[in-house]
Design an enzyme around this catalytic site. Structure first.
Site, PDB file in Angstrom:
ATOM      1  N   GLU A 152      11.399 -20.588 -70.475  1.00  9.03           N
ATOM      2  CA  GLU A 152      11.319 -21.906 -71.097  1.00  9.03           C
ATOM      3  C   GLU A 152       9.885 -22.374 -71.282  1.00  9.03           C
ATOM      4  O   GLU A 152       8.999 -21.995 -70.532  1.00  9.03           O
ATOM      5  CB  GLU A 152      11.984 -22.946 -70.184  1.00  9.03           C
ATOM      6  CG  GLU A 152      13.418 -22.659 -69.884  1.00  9.03           C
ATOM      7  CD  GLU A 152      13.993 -23.676 -68.914  1.00  9.03           C
ATOM      8  OE1 GLU A 152      15.119 -23.478 -68.485  1.00  9.03           O
ATOM      9  OE2 GLU A 152      13.308 -24.669 -68.594  1.00  9.03           O
ATOM     10  N   CYS A 173       3.871 -27.191 -71.604  1.00  5.30           N
ATOM     11  CA  CYS A 173       4.154 -26.629 -70.285  1.00  5.30           C
ATOM     12  C   CYS A 173       4.707 -25.223 -70.493  1.00  5.30           C
ATOM     13  O   CYS A 173       5.706 -25.039 -71.200  1.00  5.30           O
ATOM     14  CB  CYS A 173       5.191 -27.533 -69.616  1.00  5.30           C
ATOM     15  SG  CYS A 173       5.793 -26.927 -68.058  1.00  5.30           S
ATOM     16  N   CYS A 198      11.324 -16.436 -60.171  1.00  8.62           N
ATOM     17  CA  CYS A 198      10.220 -16.683 -59.241  1.00  8.62           C
ATOM     18  C   CYS A 198      10.591 -16.124 -57.879  1.00  8.62           C
ATOM     19  O   CYS A 198      11.734 -16.218 -57.455  1.00  8.62           O
ATOM     20  CB  CYS A 198       9.959 -18.191 -59.144  1.00  8.62           C
ATOM     21  SG  CYS A 198       8.537 -18.608 -58.130  1.00  8.62           S
ATOM     22  N   CYS A 231      11.699 -21.710 -53.543  1.00 10.47           N
ATOM     23  CA  CYS A 231      11.751 -23.076 -53.019  1.00 10.47           C
ATOM     24  C   CYS A 231      13.188 -23.600 -53.052  1.00 10.47           C
ATOM     25  O   CYS A 231      13.917 -23.364 -54.024  1.00 10.47           O
ATOM     26  CB  CYS A 231      10.842 -23.993 -53.831  1.00 10.47           C
ATOM     27  SG  CYS A 231       9.124 -23.454 -53.808  1.00 10.47           S
ATOM     28  N   CYS A 266      14.364 -25.784 -56.139  1.00 14.11           N
ATOM     29  CA  CYS A 266      14.008 -25.368 -57.493  1.00 14.11           C
ATOM     30  C   CYS A 266      15.075 -24.480 -58.125  1.00 14.11           C
ATOM     31  O   CYS A 266      15.501 -23.483 -57.536  1.00 14.11           O
ATOM     32  CB  CYS A 266      12.666 -24.642 -57.472  1.00 14.11           C
ATOM     33  SG  CYS A 266      12.192 -23.988 -59.084  1.00 14.11           S
ATOM     34  N   CYS A 278      11.819 -27.310 -64.369  1.00  3.71           N
ATOM     35  CA  CYS A 278      11.825 -25.902 -64.756  1.00  3.71           C
ATOM     36  C   CYS A 278      13.126 -25.192 -64.410  1.00  3.71           C
ATOM     37  O   CYS A 278      13.742 -25.448 -63.396  1.00  3.71           O
ATOM     38  CB  CYS A 278      10.633 -25.175 -64.160  1.00  3.71           C
ATOM     39  SG  CYS A 278      10.549 -25.256 -62.376  1.00  3.71           S
TER      40      CYS A 278
END
Ligand code: SAH
Ligand code: SF4
Length: 354
Positions: free
Chosen positions: A87, A113, A120, A124, A127, A344
């Protein structure tokens, strides 16, 4: 497989394509005229155009979804050559400028952005990007192309100022080589010419990589996703804190070369009843003592299946007030694009669920 043209710096291209001045022409067509095929590059010899077409692609990303938010931000979902998706978001900020006669001119300021990885590794707890795990790093060209696609799609003039934030999907410092290269390509005066002080890398705090990035002397801005002020809570929210604790991050930030006119941004994601109390604000103030910093409080943006909650506005205001009254610059991030779930990873999840 064809090479991605945007993966290469002008210097690299001039070594690959002879005579060397051709690299400048190709850069111009790519970054100023937004060419999507080599055939458009009319000042290149026909044979060269055919040869380039055979070996390189100018379009490594395919737009598969665009969503507009009522606040004017626009979110893109791009597909990579291997079918993975990432994205990027175009954010419009209103900036006020004064004419010589004192009247106010409203100007749109663009911030884009961008993502640095598919998924990832950092994991976290709050997230959504982390939920899908990690797939792969993006190449410099895949990073650069996100902005290029957005500029082209919105008819943004090549000379128009744009800010870049590496705050999309992924941990930029976990893909440092490609990210550093993309920063250089973005800033090439004959390419997009985006000064490095208009580019901000946001990190969950990989201290050793912050030191490494600092040594590169790129002149970029740094944003730290802090989100908690004591190690125990931070470890729960961000498991990476076991490897790089708060103290190590603060030390790395103190060693980071900051432009005189800039401040390090500390992002603080505020989650209801988790980290929204005044004692945290107090601790934050002492942690940042001696650092030229600003704090950006972010409302946690909830999504289906998360236990975390958006904080109350009054707690957010109290937190901000505590800091600003004591001289720390502190802003609250407007929930830009909340209606299109701008945090995100959220657009990608939506698409998958359909
Ligand atoms: N990996 C980097 C950059 C991408 S994340 C980093 O963590 O800094 C960009 C920002 O979005 C981070 O500050 C992150 O904490 C925040 N974010 C993640 N999930 C969110 C959510 N659900 N609501 C609001 N912000 C979120
Ligand atoms: Fe990765 Fe940043 Fe999401 Fe953490 S907040 S999982 S570092 S993208």
């Amino acid at each position: 497989m064809k090479k991605i043209l945007q993966d290469y710096t002008k210097q690299e291209l001039s070594e690959m394509i002879k005579p060397a001045f051709r690299a400048k022409q190709i850069y111009n067509w790519t970054y100023h005229k937004y060419a999507s095929s080599f055939d458009e590059m009319k000042n290149l010899p026909k044979a060269m155009r055919a040869d380039l077409e055979e070996n390189f692609t100018l379009t490594p990303l395919k737009t598969i979804l665009i969503q507009d938010s009522i606040d004017g931000s626009r979110k893109y979902l791009f597909e990579l050559h291997d079918g993975h998706t990432v994205e990027a978001v175009l954010l419009l900020m209103k900036a006020e400028q004064y004419h010589e006669d004192g009247s106010i001119k409203h100007q749109k300021r663009y911030t884009v952005c961008i993502s640095s990885q598919v998924g990832c590794k950092v994991g976290c707890a709050f997230c959504l990007t982390a939920k899908g795990g990690f797939m792969r790093n993006l190449t410099a060209g895949e990073i650069v192309s996100q902005l290029l696609m957005i500029k082209k799609d919105n008819d943004i003039d090549a000379n128009r100022r744009v800010n870049i934030v590496y705050m999309g999907m992924g941990e930029p410092l976990d893909n440092l080589d490609h990210v550093a290269k993309s920063i250089k390509i973005f800033s090439d005066p004959e390419g997009m010419a985006i000064a490095t002080h208009r580019q901000t890398v946001s990190t969950s705090g990989l201290s050793t990589k912050i030191e490494k990035l600092g040594k590169m002397e790129l002149g970029i801005n740094l944003a730290i996703s802090l989100h908690a002020v004591d190690d125990e809570l931070r470890e729960q929210l961000m498991p990476i804190n076991k490897a790089y604790n708060i103290e190590s991050i603060i030390t790395a930030v103190k060693n980071f070369p900051i432009n005189d006119r800039k401040r390090v941004m500390f992002e603080y994601l505020v989650i209801k009843n988790v980290n929204d109390d005044i004692s945290a604000a107090k601790k934050l103030l002492s942690l940042l003592d001696g650092i030229k910093s600003k704090v950006n409080l972010i409302y946690f943006n909830p999504y289906g299946g998360t236990e975390f909650k958006r904080p109350d506005e009054k707690d957010m205001m109290k937190f901000q007030e505590y800091l600003t009254q004591r001289g720390l610059l502190c802003t609250i991030r407007e929930s830009k694009g909340l209606d299109i779930s701008a945090a995100c990873g959220q657009l990608r999840e939506q698409e998958k669920g359909e």
